[in-house]
Design an enzyme around this catalytic site. Structure first.
Site, PDB file in Angstrom:
ATOM      1  N   SER A  50       0.830  -1.199   0.000  1.00 25.41           N
ATOM      2  CA  SER A  50       0.000   0.000   0.000  1.00 25.41           C
ATOM      3  C   SER A  50       0.868   1.255   0.000  1.00 25.41           C
ATOM      4  O   SER A  50       1.685   1.445  -0.897  1.00 25.41           O
ATOM      5  CB  SER A  50      -0.943  -0.050   1.207  1.00 25.41           C
ATOM      6  N   ASP A 103      -9.705  -4.845  -4.653  1.00 27.50           N
ATOM      7  CA  ASP A 103      -9.035  -4.054  -3.623  1.00 27.50           C
ATOM      8  C   ASP A 103      -9.962  -2.895  -3.275  1.00 27.50           C
ATOM      9  O   ASP A 103     -10.272  -2.058  -4.119  1.00 27.50           O
ATOM     10  CB  ASP A 103      -7.695  -3.542  -4.175  1.00 27.50           C
ATOM     11  N   HIS A 133      -7.107  -5.989  -0.147  1.00 29.64           N
ATOM     12  CA  HIS A 133      -6.004  -5.026  -0.080  1.00 29.64           C
ATOM     13  C   HIS A 133      -4.797  -5.517   0.719  1.00 29.64           C
ATOM     14  O   HIS A 133      -3.664  -5.412   0.259  1.00 29.64           O
ATOM     15  CB  HIS A 133      -6.506  -3.702   0.501  1.00 29.64           C
TER      16      HIS A 133
END
Length: 249
Positions: free
Chosen positions: A93, A194, A224
């Site tokens: 991320s 996601d 995610h």
């Protein structure tokens, strides 16, 4: 290995070093399994720092910004470079965003990059609007534990200081604009589904980066936080293969 520990970890190994970065509002707990498994299967030196403002309270996070998060990663990068002849920076991320940022800004210290659901400034319309509509001194709902696996959870803040949304937006957007300056080999891993980072970010990284060695790997069974999800061991194997294909150093 304590899968619930939020503490940073450092696993001494051979001369190949992997800097593993967690995401926004999260902790090294989210990448602990991947880091330990990668170390066990390859003998790599693996280190995962705790980014500034994370692992304590949302109030602490509110006192930080993008420069502080990058500085945490840079400190860990420079320390790892002293011990490793080759360094791969990988991140989940926002950790993936920072990995790209470090590769562009410190090419002499970063030999290759791997992103896992990394953001480069492509947001859903509602996410972009929140940057302007949310009060700068308030909090909004957390984004943690977007995980398909029903028995795993991410340790992360349940509230996000809205001031840090501006900081995240600046970091991701600016890093996305720097992609043409990136020259190192790159592995992009992205979940098909996601709910936090738009999957189109993966296409953008591949399309706009300046590297001639790029591979995109889609993750079909994770949301995610893929490093805690069904594909976490697949991520380990992809990282292992990616480094092996770089050749000896």
């Amino acid at each position: 290995m304590d899968d619930e520990s939020c503490e940073p970890f450092d696993l001494a190994g051979n001369s190949t070093g992997v800097l593993l970065l967690h995401g926004f509002t999260s902790t090294p707990q989210s990448v602990r399994h991947v880091g330990h498994e990668l170390h066990a299967r390859t003998g790599f030196t693996v280190t995962a720092p705790l980014l500034a403002g994370h692992g304590t309270s949302p109030e602490d996070l509110a006192r930080t910004g993008h420069r502080d998060w990058i500085a945490s990663a840079e400190t860990a990068l420079h320390a790892l470079r002293q011990r490793a002849s080759r360094v791969i920076v990988a991140g989940l991320s926002l950790g993936g965003t920072i990995a790209l940022n470090l590769a562009v800004r410190h090419p002499q210290h970063v030999d290759a990059i791997a992103t896992i659901n990394g953001s480069t400034g492509i947001y859903r319309p509602d996410q972009a609007r929140a940057v302007f509509d949310a009060p700068s001194d308030g909090y909004c709902a957390g984004i943690g534990s977007d995980i398909r696996h029903s028995e795993r959870r991410e340790i992360s803040y349940d509230r996000i200081p809205t001031s840090t949304l501006h900081e995240r937006f600046l970091l991701t957007t600016a890093t996305g604009l720097m992609l043409p300056l990136l020259r190192q080999p790159l592995l992009v891993m992205q979940s098909r589904v996601d709910h936090v980072v738009e999957p189109d970010n993966a296409y953008r990284i591949v399309r706009e980066c300046g590297s001639t060695e790029v591979r995109l790997r889609w993750l079909a069974n994770s949301f995610h936080v893929a490093t805690l999800d069904h594909d976490r061991d697949l991520i380990v194997e992809e990282l292992k293969r990616f480094v092996a294909e770089l050749g000896p150093r």
